[in-house]
Every structure is written in C-alpha cells, then in structure tokens.
Scaffold this active site. Structure first.
Site, PDB file in Angstrom:
ATOM      1  N   ASP A  82      -5.583  18.409 -16.430  1.00 14.30           N
ATOM      2  CA  ASP A  82      -5.954  17.018 -16.681  1.00 14.30           C
ATOM      3  C   ASP A  82      -5.649  16.754 -18.155  1.00 14.30           C
ATOM      4  OD1 ASP A  82      -7.270  14.640 -17.326  1.00 14.30           O
ATOM      5  OD2 ASP A  82      -8.948  15.023 -15.970  1.00 14.30           O
ATOM      6  N   TYR A 139     -14.678  17.017 -16.383  1.00 16.86           N
ATOM      7  CA  TYR A 139     -15.062  15.612 -16.200  1.00 16.86           C
ATOM      8  C   TYR A 139     -16.091  15.527 -15.075  1.00 16.86           C
ATOM      9  CZ  TYR A 139     -14.796  10.612 -15.500  1.00 16.86           C
ATOM     10  OH  TYR A 139     -15.138   9.287 -15.378  1.00 16.86           O
ATOM     11  N   LYS A 165      -7.301   5.258 -19.722  1.00 20.18           N
ATOM     12  CA  LYS A 165      -7.622   5.625 -21.102  1.00 20.18           C
ATOM     13  C   LYS A 165      -6.447   5.289 -22.029  1.00 20.18           C
ATOM     14  CE  LYS A 165     -11.224   7.037 -18.816  1.00 20.18           C
ATOM     15  NZ  LYS A 165     -11.467   8.405 -18.407  1.00 20.18           N
ATOM     16  N   ARG A 212       0.831  -1.211   0.000  1.00 16.57           N
ATOM     17  CA  ARG A 212       0.000   0.000   0.000  1.00 16.57           C
ATOM     18  C   ARG A 212       0.866   1.261   0.000  1.00 16.57           C
ATOM     19  NH1 ARG A 212      -2.141   2.011   4.411  1.00 16.57           N
ATOM     20  NH2 ARG A 212      -2.529   0.010   5.428  1.00 16.57           N
TER      21      ARG A 212
HETATM   22  C1  LIG Z   1     -11.886   9.055 -17.278  1.00 16.66           C
HETATM   23  C2  LIG Z   1     -11.431  10.391 -16.910  1.00 16.66           C
HETATM   24  C3  LIG Z   1     -11.109  10.699 -15.594  1.00 16.66           C
HETATM   25  C4  LIG Z   1     -11.302   9.719 -14.455  1.00 16.66           C
HETATM   26  O1  LIG Z   1     -10.447   8.622 -14.547  1.00 16.66           O
HETATM   27  P1  LIG Z   1     -10.825   7.167 -13.948  1.00 16.66           P
HETATM   28  O2  LIG Z   1      -9.633   6.356 -14.254  1.00 16.66           O
HETATM   29  O3  LIG Z   1     -12.084   6.719 -14.629  1.00 16.66           O
HETATM   30  O4  LIG Z   1     -11.038   7.363 -12.481  1.00 16.66           O
HETATM   31  C5  LIG Z   1     -10.614  11.968 -15.326  1.00 16.66           C
HETATM   32  N1  LIG Z   1     -10.473  12.887 -16.295  1.00 16.66           N
HETATM   33  C6  LIG Z   1     -10.782  12.624 -17.574  1.00 16.66           C
HETATM   34  C7  LIG Z   1     -10.601  13.692 -18.597  1.00 16.66           C
HETATM   35  C8  LIG Z   1     -11.269  11.368 -17.930  1.00 16.66           C
HETATM   36  O5  LIG Z   1     -11.599  11.120 -19.201  1.00 16.66           O
END
Ligand SMILES: *Cc1c(COP(=O)(O)O)cnc(C)c1O
Length: 371
Positions: A169, A97, A194, A45
């Site tokens: 982000d 998001y 992603k 962890r």
């Molecule tokens: C999917 C996404 C997130 C969140 O990520 P997770 O891995 O689903 O928690 C944050 N920002 C953007 C732009 C995203 O597409």
C-alpha cells in the site's frame, strides 16, 4: 520518459484534439444488435474513457503492466483480497490501515483465510510466518500512522522464495517518491483520495499489477460484479491531480521535513515518526527506497491522551480532520478515529502536512504545544 513527464503526457492527447481531457459522463454506448462492442466501451460499470485514461497513467507512473481504478482505496484493496483462495494465509505488517484490519476480521473467517500480523521490519519474523499456504504478504511503507519503513526489496525476495506474492500500500509515498514494483512487489495499492487526487475532494483507489495475468484481470471482473468502479468525474479529477503530483510532493516533503525537525527539538514532544529523521529506525531503508521523506508525520506528545488532545484542541490553522494528502494541513488523534479498540498510542497525533508556508505551520504548532 521520466515520471514527471509520464504524469503529464500519458496516455496522450485525445482523438478530439483537446489539450485538456474531456469528461465523458455517458453511462452507456451504442453497440451492435448482438451486443457487439463498436466503440471500445459498453456500460459505465465495466469501464469508461476517463477511468481507462487514468489507469493508463497510473500503470505508467508505477511501471506496472496494468492498473484497475476503484471507487475508493478500500474497494481497491478488497478486490485484491477477494481473489485469494479459500484456506490461505495473509501476512500483514501490524501497523495497518485500520479498515483493512476490520475488512480482514469481517470477511476472512467465512473463507477460512488466516490473517497473521507481524512486525515486518523484522525479516526473521517474516521468515517464520511464511508457510506453504501463504498467498499474500501485505504492508504499507511508510505505514499508517506510525510511518514504519518496510524494506520492499528484502520482503519481496523472502516472499517470492516462499512462492508468495507481495502487495504494497503505497498511499503515503505515491509513485513520485517510491516505486514498489521496481523493487520486486507484485501489486501496489493506492487510496487516490489522498495525494493522487490531492485536493481533498474526490474518493478513489487503484491496484497496479506488475504483470498482466489472470489474477490482474480478475480485478476488473470483481469490480464489474461488485460495482466499485470509479466515477468518470472522479477519474478525471485524479488524472488532473496526477499532473501536478510531483510538484506538490516536493512541497509537502519540504514542509514535513521542516516540521519534523521543529517537533523533534520540542520538549513537549516525546517521539517524532518521520521516515528521513536522522538516527531513526529504518532511516537507511527509507533513504534507499524513497526519493524524499513524504508529507506525513506523527508525533507522540508528552502527557499521553490528555497532551495529544490538548494540542489537537489548540491548533488554529491546522484543521482537525481525518484523511490526508490535500493542500491543507490536517491533524488527528488517531486513537479516537480507530473505534473502540484503537491500536495507535493514546498520545499520538498524525499530521498531514499541507502546502501552506512552513513558518505559519510552525507558529501554529508552537502555540498549540504551549498547553
Ligand atoms: C485512506 C487510506 C486507505 C483507504 O482509502 P479510501 O480511499 O479511504 O478507501 C488505505 N490505505 C491507506 C494507507 C490510507 O491512508
């Protein structure tokens, strides 16, 4: 080293000489009688070798001093927000998001943190929103789902003049297309779920910090006590994904560019949101700060909700599914995903353009638009 090479050769071959990294699944390491750290690791962890390797690779790819990997993009972003002082202000770009919007609504009030949502393409609006107590400016570029383009360098300059930090982000762009830290941002956040993982089979997230300071170190402390650490296997899969990220992004961008042109010319399509589309707002900024337009686009269909749902129900090859950045093309009616108070227009469909042959994708969209 150039980013493609970094992605393949950082942190380098392991001590065991294996060319492909091993997966270390152990949850615990032998320590000395008074918990002396003998092997660099103590408990999973806290961190583990696969997570540490991934972090080295992510930091190098983004040009940051330090990276912290988490079990999801949300856990990564939440850890960054957890470090904010009580009573501060956070300014978000309004196309955000949706779960970060939900997170702010759920956790900010008890900490007396004020969330302000503005159109950050408007630098004057940003100037007006920046107050002495603003601790963070946060935006996605391109944004989800409208692909708004925010000028990273200009926003960072304004924020820094006001003594405020900047978090970008960068999930849609990845470090292959855009490196926010080079342009002045203090943090980059990624959903590794992603493009970074790239195969729709892992969940992960990361924060990469420009400086290795107390605030960056606090991310690890938060991760340890909240338990949002990435699993060794998922870290290994993301590291593997990163090695091919630059080739995959090239193909995603090529396909998305072709689809954006096709959709722009279609009479059932009202608007196409794609960063490199000529004449679109933000195109110049996108071309200056991104190497290519990315693999994401969204379209507003003639007929609003009915039109969009007609297209979504007629696609055959393109799958109706949320998430993005995998090898397969996905489509979704964003307003339906965003819960009872959606912010996305009802006619909007978001497309994650995969690595199929573009002709097959066009054929599918062409028949789906013939509703
Ligand atoms: C999917 C996404 C997130 C969140 O990520 P997770 O891995 O689903 O928690 C944050 N920002 C953007 C732009 C995203 O597409």
């Amino acid at each position: 080293m150039k980013p493609e090479t970094i992605a393949i050769h950082t942190p380098g071959i392991g001590r065991d000489g294996a060319v492909a990294a091993s997966i270390q699944l152990s949850t615990t390491w032998q320590h000395g009688p008074a918990y002396e750290n003998l092997h660099g690791f103590t408990y999973v962890r806290d961190t583990n070798p696969n997570v540490a390797d991934l972090e080295a690779r992510l930091a190098a790819m983004e040009g940051g001093a330090v990276a912290a990997a988490f079990a999801s993009g949300m856990a990564a972003g939440a850890a960054l927000l957890a470090g904010l002082p009580e009573g501060c202000r956070v300014i978000f770009h309004h196309d955000l998001y949706h779960d970060f919007r939900n997170l702010a609504a759920a956790t900010f009030p008890v900490r007396k943190i004020e969330a302000v949502f503005i159109d950050m393409t408007d630098l004057e609006a940003l100037g007006d929103a920046l107050t002495d107590n603003t601790a963070l400016v946060w935006f996605e570029t391109p944004s989800n789902p409208k692909l708004d383009i925010i000028d990273i360098a200009a926003v960072s300059r304004l924020a820094h003049e006001a003594g405020t930090q900047v978090a970008v982000d960068g999930t849609f762009a990845t470090p292959v297309l855009q490196r926010p830290l080079d342009l002045g941002a203090d943090y980059v956040i990624h959903s590794l779920t992603k493009y970074m993982g790239g195969h729709s089979d892992i969940q992960g997230g990361a924060v990469i910090a420009r400086e290795d300071n107390d605030a960056a170190r606090a991310l690890f402390a938060t991760r340890k006590v909240t338990g949002g650490v990435l699993s060794p296997f998922n870290a290994w899969l993301v590291s593997r994904g990163l090695q091919t990220l630059h080739c995959r992004m090239e193909a995603h961008c090529r396909n998305a560019g072709v689809l954006a042109e096709f959709l722009s010319a279609h009479d059932r399509v009202e608007t196409v949101h794609y960063p490199f589309l000529s004449g679109r707002a933000g195109e110049d900024i996108a071309r200056a700060q991104m190497k290519a337009g990315g693999g994401m686009l969204s379209v507003e269909i003639v007929g609003g909700r009915d039109g969009a749902l007609a297209v979504a129900s007629r696609v055959k090859l393109i799958l109706n599914a949320t998430s993005l950045g995998g090898v397969e093309s996905l489509i979704e009616h964003r307003a339906s995903v965003e819960g009872p108070t959606p912010r996305s227009p009802q006619g909007l469909l978001r497309l994650s353009v995969g690595l199929e042959n573009a002709d097959d994708l066009i054929e599918d969209l062409d028949q789906a638009l013939d509703f």
